[in-house]
Scaffold this motif. Sequence first.
Motif: not given
Length: 107
Positions: A67-93
């Motif tokens: 959300a903080e970096f939403r105004t910045q041009p999103a890079t694929e690396q940022l989006v991919r890393k965030a999605r990966n982390l969220i997926d890992l968090i959900e799997r761990a949960r």
Amino acid sequence: MSLFSAFSSIDDSVHARTPTDTAVKRLDGIGHVLSGLDISAIQTRADVNRTLWTLDAASKCVRAVLAEFRTQPATEQLVRKARNLIDLIERARDQVVSFESSDPILS
């Protein structure tokens, strides 16, 4: 082996040059903290609660970084890393919840 073990070897000496680099570094930090979680060591209801709280807080932090970096041009690396982390968090949960429901002492 922790789901987040890939984050345990993050190089903290790298300095961010762009806002996206800063966001990626923050996500790496969240992953690094989570790499210390050991779901297999859960033995008590308090361990379950602490682990779920940690995972929920980490998920909120990842979303806050995005959300903080939403105004910045999103890079694929940022989006991919965030999605990966969220997926890992959900799997761990899911693992914690299934571990909890399969152990009559914790249920």
